[in-house]
Design a protein around this motif. Structure first.
Motif, PDB file in Angstrom:
ATOM      1  N   ASP A   6       0.583  -1.874   0.417  1.00  0.00           N
ATOM      2  CA  ASP A   6       0.023  -0.551  -0.185  1.00  0.00           C
ATOM      3  C   ASP A   6       1.242   1.714   0.099  1.00  0.00           C
ATOM      4  OD1 ASP A   6       1.409  -0.238   2.732  1.00  0.00           O
ATOM      5  OD2 ASP A   6      -0.891   0.363   4.065  1.00  0.00           O
ATOM      6  N   LYS A   7       2.121   1.416  -0.727  1.00  0.00           N
ATOM      7  CA  LYS A   7       3.461   2.240  -0.343  1.00  0.00           C
ATOM      8  C   LYS A   7       3.411   3.200  -1.739  1.00  0.00           C
ATOM      9  CE  LYS A   7       3.733   1.018   3.762  1.00  0.00           C
ATOM     10  NZ  LYS A   7       2.945   2.219   4.703  1.00  0.00           N
ATOM     11  N   MET A   8       2.539   2.819  -2.683  1.00  0.00           N
ATOM     12  CA  MET A   8       3.028   3.256  -3.592  1.00  0.00           C
ATOM     13  C   MET A   8       2.738   5.377  -3.821  1.00  0.00           C
ATOM     14  SD  MET A   8       3.200   2.467  -7.434  1.00  0.00           S
ATOM     15  CE  MET A   8       3.259   1.297  -7.088  1.00  0.00           C
ATOM     16  N   GLY A   9       3.948   5.192  -4.746  1.00  0.00           N
ATOM     17  CA  GLY A   9       3.925   6.861  -4.496  1.00  0.00           C
ATOM     18  C   GLY A   9       4.035   7.476  -2.981  1.00  0.00           C
ATOM     19  N   GLU A  10       4.766   6.662  -1.870  1.00  0.00           N
ATOM     20  CA  GLU A  10       5.559   7.028  -1.098  1.00  0.00           C
ATOM     21  C   GLU A  10       6.538   6.926  -1.635  1.00  0.00           C
ATOM     22  OE1 GLU A  10       3.649   5.497   2.465  1.00  0.00           O
ATOM     23  OE2 GLU A  10       1.897   5.367   1.662  1.00  0.00           O
ATOM     24  N   MET A  11       7.652   7.649  -0.717  1.00  0.00           N
ATOM     25  CA  MET A  11       8.981   7.484   0.124  1.00  0.00           C
ATOM     26  C   MET A  11       9.692   6.081   0.924  1.00  0.00           C
ATOM     27  SD  MET A  11      10.777  10.219  -1.883  1.00  0.00           S
ATOM     28  CE  MET A  11      12.271  10.282  -1.011  1.00  0.00           C
ATOM     29  N   ILE A  12      10.000   4.983  -0.041  1.00  0.00           N
ATOM     30  CA  ILE A  12      10.497   3.368   0.483  1.00  0.00           C
ATOM     31  C   ILE A  12      11.791   3.161   1.098  1.00  0.00           C
ATOM     32  CG2 ILE A  12       8.061   2.742   0.254  1.00  0.00           C
ATOM     33  CD1 ILE A  12       9.788   1.490  -2.054  1.00  0.00           C
ATOM     34  N   ALA A  13      12.224   5.121   0.407  1.00  0.00           N
ATOM     35  CA  ALA A  13      14.320   4.570  -0.193  1.00  0.00           C
ATOM     36  C   ALA A  13      14.764   5.715   0.284  1.00  0.00           C
ATOM     37  CB  ALA A  13      14.609   3.580  -1.030  1.00  0.00           C
ATOM     38  N   HIS A  14      15.879   6.202   0.306  1.00  0.00           N
ATOM     39  CA  HIS A  14      17.047   6.805   0.547  1.00  0.00           C
ATOM     40  C   HIS A  14      16.738   7.583  -0.778  1.00  0.00           C
ATOM     41  CE1 HIS A  14      20.080  10.224   0.595  1.00  0.00           C
ATOM     42  NE2 HIS A  14      20.232   9.577   1.781  1.00  0.00           N
ATOM     43  N   PRO A  15      16.683   9.139  -0.877  1.00  0.00           N
ATOM     44  CA  PRO A  15      16.535   9.719  -1.991  1.00  0.00           C
ATOM     45  C   PRO A  15      17.691   9.175  -2.779  1.00  0.00           C
ATOM     46  CG  PRO A  15      15.922  11.320  -0.402  1.00  0.00           C
ATOM     47  CD  PRO A  15      16.800  10.317   0.381  1.00  0.00           C
ATOM     48  N   ALA A  16      18.669   9.159  -2.537  1.00  0.00           N
ATOM     49  CA  ALA A  16      19.913   8.679  -3.294  1.00  0.00           C
ATOM     50  C   ALA A  16      19.659   7.551  -4.678  1.00  0.00           C
ATOM     51  CB  ALA A  16      21.123   8.413  -3.018  1.00  0.00           C
ATOM     52  N   VAL A  17      18.486   6.605  -4.186  1.00  0.00           N
ATOM     53  CA  VAL A  17      18.048   5.246  -4.495  1.00  0.00           C
ATOM     54  C   VAL A  17      17.025   5.929  -5.724  1.00  0.00           C
ATOM     55  CG1 VAL A  17      17.255   3.067  -4.012  1.00  0.00           C
ATOM     56  CG2 VAL A  17      18.724   4.273  -2.071  1.00  0.00           C
ATOM     57  N   SER A  18      17.335   4.708  -6.620  1.00  0.00           N
ATOM     58  CA  SER A  18      16.308   4.701  -7.700  1.00  0.00           C
ATOM     59  C   SER A  18      16.847   3.198  -8.113  1.00  0.00           C
ATOM     60  CB  SER A  18      16.694   5.662  -9.359  1.00  0.00           C
ATOM     61  OG  SER A  18      16.305   7.374  -8.647  1.00  0.00           O
TER      62      SER A  18
ATOM     63  N   VAL B 222      17.440  -1.442   5.322  1.00  0.00           N
ATOM     64  CA  VAL B 222      17.780  -1.290   4.605  1.00  0.00           C
ATOM     65  C   VAL B 222      18.143  -0.118   3.196  1.00  0.00           C
ATOM     66  CG1 VAL B 222      17.829  -2.981   2.565  1.00  0.00           C
ATOM     67  CG2 VAL B 222      20.198  -2.072   3.583  1.00  0.00           C
ATOM     68  N   LEU B 223      17.006  -0.058   3.008  1.00  0.00           N
ATOM     69  CA  LEU B 223      16.783   1.288   1.458  1.00  0.00           C
ATOM     70  C   LEU B 223      17.316   2.670   1.904  1.00  0.00           C
ATOM     71  CD1 LEU B 223      13.648   0.034  -0.582  1.00  0.00           C
ATOM     72  CD2 LEU B 223      15.844  -0.513  -1.081  1.00  0.00           C
ATOM     73  N   LYS B 224      16.728   2.720   3.292  1.00  0.00           N
ATOM     74  CA  LYS B 224      16.597   4.315   4.358  1.00  0.00           C
ATOM     75  C   LYS B 224      17.985   4.678   4.157  1.00  0.00           C
ATOM     76  CE  LYS B 224      10.937   4.503   4.584  1.00  0.00           C
ATOM     77  NZ  LYS B 224      10.290   5.675   5.125  1.00  0.00           N
ATOM     78  N   GLU B 225      19.196   3.314   4.650  1.00  0.00           N
ATOM     79  CA  GLU B 225      20.135   3.349   5.222  1.00  0.00           C
ATOM     80  C   GLU B 225      21.131   4.154   4.269  1.00  0.00           C
ATOM     81  OE1 GLU B 225      21.362   3.890   8.396  1.00  0.00           O
ATOM     82  OE2 GLU B 225      19.508   3.381   9.364  1.00  0.00           O
ATOM     83  N   ILE B 226      20.497   3.879   2.974  1.00  0.00           N
ATOM     84  CA  ILE B 226      21.741   3.502   1.990  1.00  0.00           C
ATOM     85  C   ILE B 226      21.421   5.574   1.427  1.00  0.00           C
ATOM     86  CG2 ILE B 226      21.940   3.622  -0.596  1.00  0.00           C
ATOM     87  CD1 ILE B 226      20.642   0.730  -0.216  1.00  0.00           C
TER      88      ILE B 226
ATOM     89  N   ASP C  53      24.815   3.668   5.953  1.00  0.00           N
ATOM     90  CA  ASP C  53      25.019   4.054   6.961  1.00  0.00           C
ATOM     91  C   ASP C  53      25.561   3.557   7.948  1.00  0.00           C
ATOM     92  OD1 ASP C  53      25.550   6.590   5.769  1.00  0.00           O
ATOM     93  OD2 ASP C  53      23.331   7.476   6.217  1.00  0.00           O
ATOM     94  N   ASN C  54      24.149   2.288   8.092  1.00  0.00           N
ATOM     95  CA  ASN C  54      24.315   1.633   9.430  1.00  0.00           C
ATOM     96  C   ASN C  54      23.440   0.123   9.541  1.00  0.00           C
ATOM     97  OD1 ASN C  54      24.824   1.152  12.347  1.00  0.00           O
ATOM     98  ND2 ASN C  54      22.653   1.473  12.258  1.00  0.00           N
ATOM     99  N   ILE C  55      24.304  -1.061   9.785  1.00  0.00           N
ATOM    100  CA  ILE C  55      23.454  -2.390   9.654  1.00  0.00           C
ATOM    101  C   ILE C  55      24.692  -2.840  10.217  1.00  0.00           C
ATOM    102  CG2 ILE C  55      25.490  -2.946   7.164  1.00  0.00           C
ATOM    103  CD1 ILE C  55      22.879  -4.146   5.908  1.00  0.00           C
ATOM    104  N   LEU C  56      23.699  -3.871  10.474  1.00  0.00           N
ATOM    105  CA  LEU C  56      24.535  -4.730  11.627  1.00  0.00           C
ATOM    106  C   LEU C  56      25.112  -6.349  10.819  1.00  0.00           C
ATOM    107  CD1 LEU C  56      24.299  -6.501  14.812  1.00  0.00           C
ATOM    108  CD2 LEU C  56      22.026  -7.772  13.610  1.00  0.00           C
TER     109      LEU C  56
END
Length: 461
Positions: free
Chosen positions: A265-277, A416-420, A453-456
């Protein structure tokens, strides 16, 4: 491969029995492989498989069966068995079957069916073996393998569709084991291409052997990997396997239609860092995961999944479209006639950014450089994953210092998408095989180097 009048009769029979949609998938596959074990020929295999898959829709219910027979009555018998529980009191007929000739975007000059080139392949693999062995006396085993497959398909369905396609796959693999005392480590490289044996001109056998051997050797005597949350720079090419497994599957309508994806249900929403396409593209010439048409007969396309961090599309097959309302993307794929198609990836990758590799490394005070990713496991629905790092190095004070072993990356796809935060320019692709409910299909993963930036990180310390 199948007589058009027979196909029409079987489809009409399915509609007469109440199916809303009927499809025949006809496949003839010729495959072969050559394998060397430590310089000696170990296996030479070849085979032909043929079959017809019958798929029927009753509303959102899918019924599927297959047979190896071209006989009209046997095909109708399979259809009747499928319809037995869903027979409806309605009579319909399909329109005329109209053959469509699509463009072939993937030229082939040395098809497997014309000549399997066994002696040339053996000579090629011996060069791989010799180069790998020359790297060190610690190299204890080398397995070289060349596999080819020529897949001819023909698809008919009740919308009047009739299409043909032929796909040529070639993959060359080098697996190397290095041993020192009681310690053992491995290296593996396996490039592939949607092409015939001319692919050998794109692969340097000496380089293939050397790269796999060095991967194995670098880990012998390496330090244990530190554990804990830290920044990680993930290398290009096969590093894209994390996006493929932890995020890509969550963008297929196979998961979305069942609400088994956190992104449904996230179509059109920000699901990743803006650097990610990110993209799933079937059009790339002769790439391993490319196709002219999907396994439902639709022409393939370039699908922008994520743009500047925003979710812009799912990967959508026919039934996925009916269930979700999203337009099809030419993503219906299957391993063979034994499987009903579902939405699957093709060439799936994170697009290049503008960061330099040196800037990524220098921005890390203490962390890991995951140069080459290995296998892993993913929890469907949530995207929780852990992936082994095949070749890893420690980063200290902004510099790559020493090799490590036993590194594991642990996180979830959405996290992880938001940590890139940084995406590099050194874009590369790598061939792989993807397994799902419709079997195992050739897919390509890819990305430039990128910084998480941060991952286990799990390791030996």
């Amino acid at each position: 491969m199948l007589n058009t009048s027979t196909a029409k009769a079987v489809i009409d029979h399915a509609l007469f029995l109440g199916a809303d949609f009927a499809e025949l998938f006809v496949e003839r596959q010729h495959s072969g492989s050559v394998e060397l074990l430590s310089g000696e020929v170990d296996k030479v295999n070849s085979g032909i498989d043929f079959g017809i898959g019958i798929r029927l829709f009753f509303g959102h219910k899918v019924l599927y069966g297959y047979t190896n027979s071209l006989d009209e009555e046997k095909l109708k018998q399979v259809t009747s068995l499928l319809c037995a529980k869903d027979k409806r009191d309605q009579i319909a007929k399909a329109g005329a079957l109209n053959f469509t000739q699509h463009d072939d975007r993937h030229p082939v000059s040395m098809p497997f069916s014309a000549n399997n080139h066994v002696e040339e392949k053996i000579a090629f693999l011996r060069r791989v073996d010799a180069k790998a062995r020359s790297q060190s006396d610690k190299i204890s085993q080398i397995i070289g393998r060349i596999a080819q497959r020529e897949q001819q398909i023909e698809i008919f369905n009740s919308t009047g569709l009739h299409v043909l396609d032929t796909r040529h796959y070639t993959r060359i693999a080098s697996s190397v084991v290095a041993t020192h005392g009681n310690e053992q480590s491995t290296g593996y490289e396996a490039p592939g291409m949607l092409s015939g044996w001319e692919f050998n001109s794109h692969v340097d056998p000496e380089e293939l052997g050397e790269v796999a051997a060095k991967q194995a050797l670098i880990k012998l005597g390496a330090d244990a990997c530190p554990s804990g949350e830290m920044p990680v720079v993930i290398g290009n090419g096969f590093g894209g396997v994390i996006f493929h497994e932890a995020c890509g599957h969550l963008l297929e309508t196979t998961a979305v239609a069942k609400k088994a994806s956190v992104f449904y249900d996230k179509m059109g929403e920000m699901i990743a860092h803006p650097a990610v396409s990110a993209v799933d593209d079937g059009l790339m010439t002769n790439e391993w995961g490319s196709i002219n048409i999907d396994d439902e007969g639709m022409e393939t396309q370039h699908t922008q999944l994520i743009k500047d961090g925003k979710l812009t599309s799912f990967m959508v097959d026919h039934m996925g479209s009916l269930k979700t309302g999203f337009e099809r993307t030419g993503s219906g794929r299957r391993e063979s006639y034994k499987y009903a198609p579902t939405s699957r990836m093709r060439n799936t990758f994170i697009e290049p950014g503008d960061a330099s590799f040196d800037d990524m490394i220098s921005s890390v005070e203490r962390g890991i450089y995951a140069k080459k990713m290995g296998g892993g496991s993913v929890q469907p629905g949530t995207g929780e994953f852990n992936f082994a790092v095949q070749e890893a190095y420690l980063i200290e004070d902004g510099k790559v210092t020493k090799p490590l072993k036993s590194a594991t990356l642990i996180s979830t796809g959405p996290k992880v998408l938001k940590e890139i935060s940084m995406v590099g320019k050194d874009f590369a692709l790598a061939a792989g095989m993807c397994g799902s409910v419709s079997g195992s299909v050739p897919t390509t993963v890819g990305q430039p180097a990128l910084k998480v930036d941060n991952i286990l990180v799990g390791g030996g310390n």
